[in-house]
Design an enzyme around this catalytic site. Structure first.
Site, PDB file in Angstrom:
ATOM      1  N   ARG A 108       0.838  -1.199   0.000  1.00 31.59           N
ATOM      2  CA  ARG A 108       0.000   0.000   0.000  1.00 31.59           C
ATOM      3  C   ARG A 108       0.872   1.247   0.000  1.00 31.59           C
ATOM      4  NH1 ARG A 108       0.921   2.025   4.914  1.00 31.59           N
ATOM      5  NH2 ARG A 108       1.131   0.601   6.702  1.00 31.59           N
ATOM      6  N   GLY A 109       0.223   2.393  -0.161  1.00 34.15           N
ATOM      7  CA  GLY A 109       0.913   3.651   0.004  1.00 34.15           C
ATOM      8  C   GLY A 109       1.097   3.960   1.477  1.00 34.15           C
ATOM      9  N   ILE A 133       4.683   3.518   7.995  1.00 33.49           N
ATOM     10  CA  ILE A 133       4.468   2.472   8.991  1.00 33.49           C
ATOM     11  C   ILE A 133       3.332   2.839   9.945  1.00 33.49           C
ATOM     12  CG2 ILE A 133       6.157   3.419  10.631  1.00 33.49           C
ATOM     13  CD1 ILE A 133       6.948   0.438  11.201  1.00 33.49           C
ATOM     14  N   ALA A 170      -6.092   6.582  10.175  1.00 32.13           N
ATOM     15  CA  ALA A 170      -5.063   6.581   9.126  1.00 32.13           C
ATOM     16  C   ALA A 170      -5.636   5.968   7.853  1.00 32.13           C
ATOM     17  CB  ALA A 170      -3.846   5.792   9.583  1.00 32.13           C
ATOM     18  N   CYS A 182       3.156   6.705  10.793  1.00 23.12           N
ATOM     19  CA  CYS A 182       2.944   7.350   9.496  1.00 23.12           C
ATOM     20  C   CYS A 182       4.117   8.265   9.123  1.00 23.12           C
ATOM     21  CB  CYS A 182       1.636   8.129   9.471  1.00 23.12           C
ATOM     22  SG  CYS A 182       0.189   7.108   9.815  1.00 23.12           S
TER      23      CYS A 182
END
Length: 270
Positions: free
Chosen positions: A73-74, A77, A189, A220
């Protein structure tokens, strides 16, 4: 757009290991691409796990070597686990896919869900997901010790330092304490992937997790903000069972009613 169906993979005692759900995503993705099924949103609570998107920097991973699952995915962490409601909308969109518009629709549904519980959330420019805004920097209390009573002011080491690492500077800087520091904090998120015009991965909204799980990583990849949950912000226990029907209703409303358009392609110069 077709009607959006929901599939519950497991919650609480039946929480699902991440790789098992990832395999189910791939199966559903293939079926949606073949038009064997309609648009589908998988909803699940995971066993504790760290997952890293394609843009994750090595410095953002756990310092103690805790295992991390690298995914396609984009984003960067994050953590999934008990008390967090995860959704994987697997949807066929017009090509070329407008990824930003898809993310904005997911944010809309999450913002509406939080509002129904009495929590005001918003977007933050340049940062995906759904946020609770903190106080202006000049109005925030000085950082103190673990008591967070702010009676022993300490210079905020993060100001102007893109390399600041909360994990090396004490719990008072931990992402899980951002609410007490009155900083911006992320409630939900979002990280997606689009393959063959069909979306995968999705969102994770913190309902009532142990937020200290986020303190082992740079969530993130964001060093100057933290994380929060519905339960923390509202000052009362909120459960996934309470949030599920509300979230499903807003996802259906936003995603089924969306006017889907392909991404506009800028004509080549010259």
């Amino acid at each position: 757009m077709t009607e959006l169906r929901f599939v519950h993979l497991g919650f609480g005692p039946e929480s699902v290991e991440y790789t098992e759900a990832w395999e189910e995503q791939r199966r559903v993705h293939a079926a949606r691409f073949a038009d064997d099924i309609e648009d589908t949103c998988l909803l699940v609570e995971h066993l504790p796990v760290y997952t890293a998107g394609r843009r994750t920097d090595p410095s953002e991973r756990p310092l103690d070597g805790t295992p991390v699952i690298d995914v396609d995915r984009g984003g960067k962490i994050t953590w999934h686990g008990p008390g967090q409601l995860v959704g994987y909308p697997i949807m066929k969109l017009p090509r070329p896919v407008d990824v930003v518009a898809h993310v904005r629709r997911l944010e809309d549904a999450l913002i509406r869900t939080a509002a129904e519980f009495g929590l005001e959330t918003t977007r933050v420019e340049g940062r995906s997901g759904v946020w609770v805004l903190g106080d202006p920097v000049e109005q925030r209390p000085a950082i103190g010790g673990l008591s967070l009573d702010f009676t022993a002011p300490v210079k905020d080491l993060r100001i102007g330092d893109d390399e600041f690492d909360a994990r090396l500077n004490g719990p008072e800087y931990a992402p899980s304490n951002a609410g007490q520091r009155r900083e911006d904090r992320k409630l939900a998120a979002i990280g997606i992937r689009v393959a063959k015009g069909v979306t995968m991965h999705g969102f994770a909204v913190n309902v009532n997790p142990d937020s200290t799980w986020f303190d082992r990583i740079i969530p993130c990849g964001i060093r100057d903000a933290g994380v929060t949950s519905l339960s923390y912000e509202l000052g009362r226990e909120i459960t996934i069972a309470e949030v599920l029907p509300v979230l499903e209703r807003h996802l259906k409303d936003v995603l089924e009613q969306a006017e889907l358009k392909p991404r506009e392609i800028e004509p080549a110069a010259g």
